[in-house]
Design an enzyme around this catalytic site. Sequence first.
Site, PDB file in Angstrom:
ATOM      1  N   GLY A 173      50.445   8.780 100.553  1.00 39.02           N
ATOM      2  CA  GLY A 173      50.949   9.328 101.821  1.00 39.02           C
ATOM      3  C   GLY A 173      49.797   9.649 102.755  1.00 39.02           C
ATOM      4  CG  ASP A 174      49.173  12.816 104.053  1.00 38.49           C
ATOM      5  OD1 ASP A 174      50.156  13.079 104.744  1.00 38.49           O
ATOM      6  OD2 ASP A 174      48.881  13.431 103.008  1.00 38.49           O
ATOM      7  CE  LYS A 218      54.092   7.023 105.503  1.00 41.30           C
ATOM      8  NZ  LYS A 218      52.960   7.699 104.853  1.00 41.30           N
ATOM      9  CB  ALA A 227      57.353  13.033 105.839  1.00 41.74           C
ATOM     10  N   GLY A 228      54.951  14.438 107.231  1.00 40.11           N
ATOM     11  CA  GLY A 228      54.436  14.880 108.526  1.00 40.11           C
ATOM     12  C   GLY A 228      53.808  13.678 109.196  1.00 40.11           C
ATOM     13  CG  HIS A 229      55.528  10.332 109.708  1.00 42.62           C
ATOM     14  ND1 HIS A 229      56.642   9.565 109.529  1.00 42.62           N
ATOM     15  CD2 HIS A 229      54.965  10.432 108.476  1.00 42.62           C
ATOM     16  CE1 HIS A 229      56.745   9.213 108.254  1.00 42.62           C
ATOM     17  NE2 HIS A 229      55.737   9.742 107.598  1.00 42.62           N
ATOM     18  CD  GLN A 234      57.463  11.659 101.355  1.00 41.25           C
ATOM     19  OE1 GLN A 234      58.430  10.973 101.158  1.00 41.25           O
ATOM     20  NE2 GLN A 234      57.476  12.658 102.217  1.00 41.25           N
ATOM     21  CB  THR A 288      51.805  22.311 103.331  1.00 35.83           C
ATOM     22  OG1 THR A 288      50.873  21.278 102.989  1.00 35.83           O
ATOM     23  CG2 THR A 288      53.185  21.944 102.820  1.00 35.83           C
TER      24      THR A 288
HETATM   25  P1  IMP Z   1      57.655  17.077  97.338  1.00 33.68           P
HETATM   26  O1  IMP Z   1      57.883  15.760  98.002  1.00 33.68           O
HETATM   27  O2  IMP Z   1      57.627  18.228  98.297  1.00 33.68           O
HETATM   28  O3  IMP Z   1      58.570  17.293  96.179  1.00 33.68           O
HETATM   29  O4  IMP Z   1      56.167  17.038  96.707  1.00 33.68           O
HETATM   30  C1  IMP Z   1      55.823  16.152  95.652  1.00 33.68           C
HETATM   31  C2  IMP Z   1      54.425  15.602  95.823  1.00 33.68           C
HETATM   32  O5  IMP Z   1      54.406  14.723  96.946  1.00 33.68           O
HETATM   33  C3  IMP Z   1      53.351  16.662  96.118  1.00 33.68           C
HETATM   34  O6  IMP Z   1      52.131  16.228  95.548  1.00 33.68           O
HETATM   35  C4  IMP Z   1      53.233  16.630  97.626  1.00 33.68           C
HETATM   36  O7  IMP Z   1      51.971  17.082  98.065  1.00 33.68           O
HETATM   37  C5  IMP Z   1      53.413  15.146  97.881  1.00 33.68           C
HETATM   38  N1  IMP Z   1      53.926  14.829  99.208  1.00 33.68           N
HETATM   39  C6  IMP Z   1      55.189  14.952  99.661  1.00 33.68           C
HETATM   40  N2  IMP Z   1      55.284  14.534 100.927  1.00 33.68           N
HETATM   41  C7  IMP Z   1      54.064  14.120 101.289  1.00 33.68           C
HETATM   42  C8  IMP Z   1      53.542  13.527 102.473  1.00 33.68           C
HETATM   43  O8  IMP Z   1      54.238  13.291 103.471  1.00 33.68           O
HETATM   44  N3  IMP Z   1      52.215  13.233 102.464  1.00 33.68           N
HETATM   45  C9  IMP Z   1      51.433  13.449 101.370  1.00 33.68           C
HETATM   46  N4  IMP Z   1      51.884  13.977 100.242  1.00 33.68           N
HETATM   47  C10 IMP Z   1      53.190  14.308 100.194  1.00 33.68           C
END
Ligand code: IMP
Length: 425
Positions: free
Chosen positions: A12-13, A16, A39-41, A225, A302
């Site tokens: 992820g990150d 995108k 997610a954070g786009h 992700q 976060t």
């Molecule tokens: P969850 O998706 O909140 O359940 O987190 C599960 C794992 O995915 C953790 O390691 C998060 O840090 C990671 N994760 C979830 N969404 C993102 C994203 O958009 N970018 C990077 N890591 C993510």
Amino acid sequence: MTVTVIVGTQWGDEGKGKITDLLARDMDMVVRYQGGNNAGHTVVIKDEVFKLHLIPSGIFYTNVLCLIGNGVVVDPAVLLGEIETIRGKGYSADNLRISSQAHVIFPYHRDLDAAQEKKHEAGRIGTTCRGIGPCYVDKFNRRGIRIGDFFNTDLLRQKLEWNLKEKSFYLNNFYEMKVNYNLEEIMNEYLGYFHAVKKLVVEESSTLVNEAVAKKKNVLLEGAQGTMLDVDHGTYPYVTSSNPIAGGACVGAGLGPQKINEVIGVVKAYVTRVGGGPFPTEIAGQLGERLREKGGEYGATTGRPRRCGWFDGVVMQHAAKINGLSQLAITKLDVLDELDKIEICVAYELNGKRITYFPTDVYRLEKCQPVYEEMPGWKEDTTKVKDHKDLPANAKKYLEKLAELANCRISLVSVGAERGQIIKI
Ligand code: IMP
């Protein structure tokens, strides 16, 4: 007419948001197909920075229809906040649609996510605590509440009551929390959200997508992700609870695989990871911190600092295979501008043997040592380069190596956060 999937090839990150925003200009429709507000786009337009969590990154083009697909889990308070922010900046969100089949995140999902993370000290995933996992659990356990359920208040109340009972029992007894959910309060709060977005909700959203394809429109399917966070093909259990991979686009949008023409893998020129789990090419110490600062590697959702590492060719090959990539979009090349030397991981060493496949279990992955090839840096500013031929020779060589490892052509290279900082090849 093209149907294109945009997929993250790492953890992820990868950037995108920027690539989706760029391609969306030529699209008729953008569909987000999985994940939620984990997610954070990030989209940068002139001096404005937008951090989108749920709404597809095409929203800034009013002629592009943007759909939150059936595969997404929606926290309605976050969705409303995002709509308000977009409107507050002078953009219309009237081109947004939300699938009635998307599942809804409730307070008990967030509470369960946080409680699980707290209790499982040793095996903590490092989730975003947004309730994503527990919401998908309910979906697959067939206890979930979908947006469409809000059209039938009696059924909604019945489902919510059952869930509140079950989750309270779990949280209070197993997780030793003290929750006391009030059915009517939650009903009122969530019905309020629903009425605010009701006119954007579409039933059978897959029909909308398939009609656009049948009319030969350009459709972009936007993943969140990345491949290594895929619940099936990533570094399980340190993954998210959905399928970010290209195959997930068919499920999360309701489209047959034969309709997809292009799969663009978004590849950061180095690698980052946020949360727990193995990361073979992680760079410890000052250099890792330098990359983090230069690349602004802090979670868009976060704010957590991201772990930084060298480009991992084994991960790249895995992602190319699982997603069937047809093009690569390289991002953040400029972050490497100042380095003297750059390492590229071309294989792993596992128990004394060189391997180039990605081990599917973390126990073996944790033992893998990266095998690096060193490349000279280019020590020049690339942020103003508009044409591939004007890139420094060593930067071109670096890109060639990435394309070789992925066995896939590069079509875009991003050299900065702004819309214009992109090289089309
Ligand atoms: P969850 O998706 O909140 O359940 O987190 C599960 C794992 O995915 C953790 O390691 C998060 O840090 C990671 N994760 C979830 N969404 C993102 C994203 O958009 N970018 C990077 N890591 C993510």
